[in-house]
Enzyme design. Structure first.
Site, PDB file in Angstrom:
ATOM      1  N   HIS A  34       0.828  -1.204   0.000  1.00 28.62           N
ATOM      2  CA  HIS A  34       0.000   0.000   0.000  1.00 28.62           C
ATOM      3  C   HIS A  34       0.868   1.261   0.000  1.00 28.62           C
ATOM      4  O   HIS A  34       2.021   1.257   0.436  1.00 28.62           O
ATOM      5  CB  HIS A  34      -0.916   0.016   1.226  1.00 28.62           C
ATOM      6  CG  HIS A  34      -0.182   0.040   2.523  1.00 28.62           C
ATOM      7  ND1 HIS A  34       0.349   1.197   3.068  1.00 28.62           N
ATOM      8  CD2 HIS A  34       0.147  -0.954   3.386  1.00 28.62           C
ATOM      9  CE1 HIS A  34       0.957   0.917   4.197  1.00 28.62           C
ATOM     10  NE2 HIS A  34       0.856  -0.385   4.420  1.00 28.62           N
ATOM     11  N   GLU A 141      -2.349  -7.272   7.101  1.00 32.48           N
ATOM     12  CA  GLU A 141      -1.108  -7.075   7.825  1.00 32.48           C
ATOM     13  C   GLU A 141      -1.146  -7.850   9.142  1.00 32.48           C
ATOM     14  O   GLU A 141      -2.206  -8.309   9.592  1.00 32.48           O
ATOM     15  CB  GLU A 141      -0.885  -5.572   8.073  1.00 32.48           C
ATOM     16  CG  GLU A 141       0.440  -5.209   8.731  1.00 32.48           C
ATOM     17  CD  GLU A 141       1.669  -5.658   7.958  1.00 32.48           C
ATOM     18  OE1 GLU A 141       1.817  -6.869   7.738  1.00 32.48           O
ATOM     19  OE2 GLU A 141       2.499  -4.798   7.592  1.00 32.48           O
TER      20      GLU A 141
END
Length: 274
Positions: A34, A141
């Site tokens: 990201h 994550e």
């Protein structure tokens, strides 16, 4: 590894002597971390700062939005948006913003920041002309402790990102994140391998995966340590909005990286049981 300006780091290097036949039975994966989130700025410096509730499900920073625009232009210039069959994204605000901004419909990339509804954006998100985008919980994550890695409800995301398919996510709320326990690196790597096993059962041959630094690094480390010890350079930490393209043999887990002449036309799908 070539380091490009801070707004964009791309590590797709040519391999001139690689024959296209070596890609037989491979899937081509475009791995993307990201863009910069607010937790990657000074606001998130230090372990104590990352425990702040103000960083809950961290959104992209202003620099992160610029990085998304830069990577989108790169993807369009290289023609990747036309050949990628599927985009898989982690269901976190920063990855959803990155996935839509880089691979989504052009109207989404221009002005849709993931903070307003489709109606407030004048219906800009009603149609998706790029590859389909699906959200998958397994590529999140490392969860636990840090609020920035805790997701919001799926209903909220569906309002913000109506063109993303959230059907594969079973729980409306985040039942994986724990306030007092953080997932270990070994657990992240194991989750990454399960994610790859599931990926091999998909029909699509060329897939973009928008995920996170620790998840991508630990998954690649596990894969490299088992099958490709000579490719440790692939396992360095991803920069924000960095893209790396690899071809992974779905039969034995071997990796072709960097790659040049790997295309969907010389790959094939192979079922892999879990």
């Amino acid at each position: 590894m070539k380091v490009l300006p801070a707004l964009l780091r791309v590590t797709i290097s040519p391999l001139s002597d690689m024959d296209a036949a070596t890609a037989h039975g491979c899937k081509i994966l475009h791995l993307v971390r990201h863009a910069q989130g607010v937790h990657n700025t000074d606001l998130g410096k230090g372990p104590e700062a990352l425990l702040s509730q103000e960083l809950f499900d961290a959104q992209l920073s202003d620099l992160g939005l610029q990085q998304v625009d830069k990577l989108r232009k790169y993807v369009e210039e290289k023609g990747l948006s036309k050949i990628i069959d599927l985009v898989i994204t982690s269901p976190m605000l920063r990855t959803l913003q990155t996935a839509v901004g880089v691979f989504g419909d052009e109207s989404q990339a221009n002005g849709f920041d993931g903070h307003t509804t489709a109606e407030e954006n004048g219906g800009k998100c009603a149609k998706l002309d790029g590859p389909p985008i699906i959200a998958v919980e397994h590529c999140r994550e490392r969860w636990g402790l840090q609020p920035c890695n805790r997701r919001r409800s799926i209903s909220e995301y569906q309002t913000l990102f109506p063109t993303i398919d959230f059907q594969l996510i079973e729980s409306e709320d985040d039942i994986l994140w724990k306030a007092d326990v953080r997932e270990s690196y070994e657990e992240v790597a194991a989750r990454g391998m399960k994610f790859l096993q599931w990926l091999w059962t998909r029909q699509e041959k060329e897939i973009a995966i928008v995920s996170h630094g620790i998840f991508l690094q630990q998954t690649l480390k596990n894969l490299v340590n088992e099958k490709n010890p000579s490719m440790e350079n692939l396992c360095s930490r991803f920069g924000n909005c960095e893209i790396r393209t690899v071809a992974i043999d779905i039969a034995d887990g071997s990796v072709v990286y960097p790659l040049n002449n790997v295309t969907k036309n010389n790959t094939q799908r192979k079922e892999v049981s879990e």
